[in-house]
Write an enzyme that holds these catalytic residues in place. Structure first.
Site, PDB file in Angstrom:
ATOM      1  N   TYR A 272      -5.449  -2.605   2.001  1.00  0.00           N
ATOM      2  CA  TYR A 272      -6.580  -1.946   1.320  1.00  0.00           C
ATOM      3  C   TYR A 272      -7.044  -2.795   0.136  1.00  0.00           C
ATOM      4  O   TYR A 272      -8.226  -3.111  -0.006  1.00  0.00           O
ATOM      5  CB  TYR A 272      -6.178  -0.542   0.844  1.00  0.00           C
ATOM      6  CG  TYR A 272      -7.082  -0.021  -0.235  1.00  0.00           C
ATOM      7  CD1 TYR A 272      -8.351   0.451   0.064  1.00  0.00           C
ATOM      8  CD2 TYR A 272      -6.692  -0.057  -1.580  1.00  0.00           C
ATOM      9  CE1 TYR A 272      -9.207   0.879  -0.949  1.00  0.00           C
ATOM     10  CE2 TYR A 272      -7.527   0.359  -2.589  1.00  0.00           C
ATOM     11  CZ  TYR A 272      -8.787   0.836  -2.272  1.00  0.00           C
ATOM     12  OH  TYR A 272      -9.632   1.245  -3.273  1.00  0.00           O
TER      13      TYR A 272
ATOM     14  N   SER B 175     -12.411  -2.129  -7.101  1.00  0.00           N
ATOM     15  CA  SER B 175     -11.287  -1.320  -7.585  1.00  0.00           C
ATOM     16  C   SER B 175     -10.413  -2.152  -8.503  1.00  0.00           C
ATOM     17  O   SER B 175     -10.299  -3.384  -8.338  1.00  0.00           O
ATOM     18  CB  SER B 175     -10.462  -0.872  -6.377  1.00  0.00           C
ATOM     19  OG  SER B 175      -9.203  -0.384  -6.790  1.00  0.00           O
TER      20      SER B 175
ATOM     21  N   LYS C  57     -10.708  -5.150  -0.704  1.00  0.00           N
ATOM     22  CA  LYS C  57     -11.576  -5.136  -1.901  1.00  0.00           C
ATOM     23  C   LYS C  57     -11.712  -6.547  -2.461  1.00  0.00           C
ATOM     24  O   LYS C  57     -12.803  -6.971  -2.870  1.00  0.00           O
ATOM     25  CB  LYS C  57     -11.010  -4.178  -2.954  1.00  0.00           C
ATOM     26  CG  LYS C  57     -11.079  -2.710  -2.555  1.00  0.00           C
ATOM     27  CD  LYS C  57     -12.519  -2.199  -2.444  1.00  0.00           C
ATOM     28  CE  LYS C  57     -12.607  -0.788  -1.918  1.00  0.00           C
ATOM     29  NZ  LYS C  57     -13.975  -0.331  -1.639  1.00  0.00           N
TER      30      LYS C  57
HETATM   31  C1  UD1 Z   1      -4.470   3.660  -5.526  1.00  0.00           C
HETATM   32  C2  UD1 Z   1      -5.015   2.268  -5.583  1.00  0.00           C
HETATM   33  C3  UD1 Z   1      -6.473   2.286  -5.896  1.00  0.00           C
HETATM   34  C4  UD1 Z   1      -7.186   3.113  -4.864  1.00  0.00           C
HETATM   35  C5  UD1 Z   1      -6.606   4.491  -4.851  1.00  0.00           C
HETATM   36  C6  UD1 Z   1      -7.292   5.223  -3.728  1.00  0.00           C
HETATM   37  C7  UD1 Z   1      -3.526   0.512  -6.272  1.00  0.00           C
HETATM   38  C8  UD1 Z   1      -2.881  -0.160  -7.434  1.00  0.00           C
HETATM   39  N1  UD1 Z   1      -4.330   1.509  -6.601  1.00  0.00           N
HETATM   40  O1  UD1 Z   1      -4.487   4.161  -6.845  1.00  0.00           O
HETATM   41  O2  UD1 Z   1      -7.003   0.997  -5.866  1.00  0.00           O
HETATM   42  O3  UD1 Z   1      -8.544   3.155  -5.125  1.00  0.00           O
HETATM   43  O4  UD1 Z   1      -5.207   4.452  -4.635  1.00  0.00           O
HETATM   44  O5  UD1 Z   1      -6.528   6.152  -3.120  1.00  0.00           O
HETATM   45  O6  UD1 Z   1      -3.334   0.178  -5.148  1.00  0.00           O
HETATM   46  N2  UD1 Z   1       1.835   9.648  -8.204  1.00  0.00           N
HETATM   47  C9  UD1 Z   1       2.954  10.447  -8.255  1.00  0.00           C
HETATM   48  N3  UD1 Z   1       3.084  11.430  -7.317  1.00  0.00           N
HETATM   49  C10 UD1 Z   1       2.161  11.643  -6.330  1.00  0.00           C
HETATM   50  C11 UD1 Z   1       1.004  10.814  -6.295  1.00  0.00           C
HETATM   51  C12 UD1 Z   1       0.896   9.811  -7.236  1.00  0.00           C
HETATM   52  O7  UD1 Z   1       3.812  10.302  -9.125  1.00  0.00           O
HETATM   53  O8  UD1 Z   1       2.354  12.546  -5.499  1.00  0.00           O
HETATM   54  C13 UD1 Z   1       1.647   8.606  -9.215  1.00  0.00           C
HETATM   55  C14 UD1 Z   1       1.611   7.190  -8.662  1.00  0.00           C
HETATM   56  O9  UD1 Z   1       2.883   6.620  -8.636  1.00  0.00           O
HETATM   57  C15 UD1 Z   1       0.681   6.512  -9.667  1.00  0.00           C
HETATM   58  C16 UD1 Z   1      -0.233   7.628 -10.180  1.00  0.00           C
HETATM   59  O10 UD1 Z   1       0.407   8.839  -9.826  1.00  0.00           O
HETATM   60  O11 UD1 Z   1       1.426   6.048 -10.771  1.00  0.00           O
HETATM   61  C17 UD1 Z   1      -1.609   7.591  -9.557  1.00  0.00           C
HETATM   62  O12 UD1 Z   1      -1.453   7.483  -8.143  1.00  0.00           O
HETATM   63  P1  UD1 Z   1      -2.703   7.618  -7.152  1.00  0.00           P
HETATM   64  O13 UD1 Z   1      -3.521   8.793  -7.531  1.00  0.00           O
HETATM   65  O14 UD1 Z   1      -2.170   7.553  -5.765  1.00  0.00           O
HETATM   66  O15 UD1 Z   1      -3.590   6.346  -7.476  1.00  0.00           O
HETATM   67  P2  UD1 Z   1      -3.205   4.783  -7.531  1.00  0.00           P
HETATM   68  O16 UD1 Z   1      -2.008   4.491  -6.746  1.00  0.00           O
HETATM   69  O17 UD1 Z   1      -3.218   4.388  -8.956  1.00  0.00           O
END
Ligand code: UD1
Length: 339
Positions: free
Chosen positions: A150, A125, A154
């Site tokens: 987590y 990841s 990895k």
């Molecule tokens: C995270 C992990 C990634 C993992 C994945 C699996 C990190 C850096 N990344 O990805 O390694 O494989 O989870 O679940 O640890 N967001 C919102 N509102 C929401 C949900 C998300 O604003 O309700 C935003 C988050 O702040 C982020 C983006 O959307 O900026 C993507 O979030 P998400 O889909 O949870 O993925 P990551 O956090 O990037």
């Protein structure tokens, strides 16, 4: 040739099973269904019109895993997807993550060794980069301390595989995924989050479908174009195809190092607000959202330099953000209709 796919009923695993079969391989699924559902199997069969062998076992169970290798006899390579992946949960329950994510890899390596299977594609990841110093990240970008147990699992897994390489371990390709989204064009398989989704896109589609009241944007005060976080969103079928390419490379003996590492992303960074607006356009739905505080542990911005995968693997993504989001919406609608 038989390819063992651990976590083959999961989100990325199910799409990889489809792509492997369509590329002429024989996928064999191992899954404990802890975060996947039997409906994924029905979806795979509906797409492929064949029955894919499934072993309902935990791959941290050494006796059970031996049984699979013994029954299948001639497994040519393994793709190891099976793992827990919720960042927040890993902070609350670190032992669960170390036991499962590290434990299952150790068991798998042991059993692969016993059966002389020496080719492995591992689900890594972009989380291994932590908060990177410069963007985009290349495979040579130094990894930073992980933000969660987590992420640490990895990093540890990568270290274990590199240590093994020095001791006649499997020929390994580490694929560092960026953010997978979307679903198969047939809308027969896709992401099936249990309970409230952690990830952005399933939260968006569930909100648009009326299952959630509103989407919370986790912070708009980052140093990015519009203040929301930047990620590299890759369509899950593109990502699945990267596994086919990696397996083919291992089976051809074409890898130039015992452990090779590739970023698997689009090379594009998009903010959360851009994703929301692209979704609204692609789906024709108005999304109810609000701006909330930052989510602890979030990386402000990360996206891939995808050059190495293009040059060495000949792998490039094909699907735009708009098309990826349209496929997520089609999948959500199919799910809503089936309930
Ligand atoms: C995270 C992990 C990634 C993992 C994945 C699996 C990190 C850096 N990344 O990805 O390694 O494989 O989870 O679940 O640890 N967001 C919102 N509102 C929401 C949900 C998300 O604003 O309700 C935003 C988050 O702040 C982020 C983006 O959307 O900026 C993507 O979030 P998400 O889909 O949870 O993925 P990551 O956090 O990037």
């Amino acid at each position: 040739m038989k390819i063992l796919v651990t976590g083959g009923a999961g989100y990325i695993g199910s799409h990889a099973v489809v792509e492997l079969q369509e590329a002429g391989y024989q996928p064999v699924i191992v899954d404990n269904f802890s975060n996947s559902q039997e409906t994924a199997l029905a979806g795979i069969e509906a797409i492929l019109q064949v029955k894919v062998p499934v072993y309902r076992i935990d791959c941290a169970n050494v006796a059970a895993l031996r049984g699979v290798f013994a029954a299948e006899k001639d497994i040519a390579a393994v793709i190891h997807f099976a793992a827990h992946k919720a960042v927040g949960e890993s902070v609350a329950e670190p032992l669960k993550y170390y036991q499962n994510n590290v434990g299952s890899l150790l068991t798998l390596l042991q059993v692969m060794g016993e059966f002389g299977v020496d080719k492995l594609v591992f689900s890594s990841s972009c989380t291994v980069y932590g908060v990177p110093d410069a963007l985009p990240v290349t495979e040579a970008t130094p990894t930073q301390p992980a933000n969660s147990p987590y992420g640490r699992t990895k990093q540890m897994a990568e270290d274990i595989l590199r240590d093994m390489a020095g001791a006649n371990g499997p020929h390994t390709i580490l694929l560092r995924y960026f953010n997978p989204i979307g679903a198969h064009a047939s809308a027969r398989i896709g992401e099936l989050p249990l309970g409230v989704p952690n990830n952005l896109v399933p939260f968006i589609t569930q909100t648009a479908a009326g299952l959630r009241e509103k989407l919370m944007i986790y912070g708009t005060d980052y140093a990015t174009a519009d203040g929301s976080c930047v990620r590299d969103y890759i369509h899950v079928v593109d990502l699945a195809q990267a596994h086919v390419v990696a397996v083919r490379r291992l089976l051809a003996g074409a890898a130039t190092e015992r452990v090779e590492t590739f970023n698997v992303g689009t090379g594009r960074g998009n903010t959360v607000l851009e994703v929301i607006h692209a979704f609204e356009q692609a789906s024709g739905q108005q999304l109810n959202y609000a701006i909330g505080p930052r989510r602890p542990g979030d990386v402000p911005a990360i996206f891939a330099d995808a050059t190495k995968a293009a040059e060495v693997l000949g792998f490039e993504t094909k699907t735009s953000l708009a098309d990826s989001l349209a496929s997520s919406w089609k999948w959500q609608q199919a799910l809503s209709m089936s309930e």
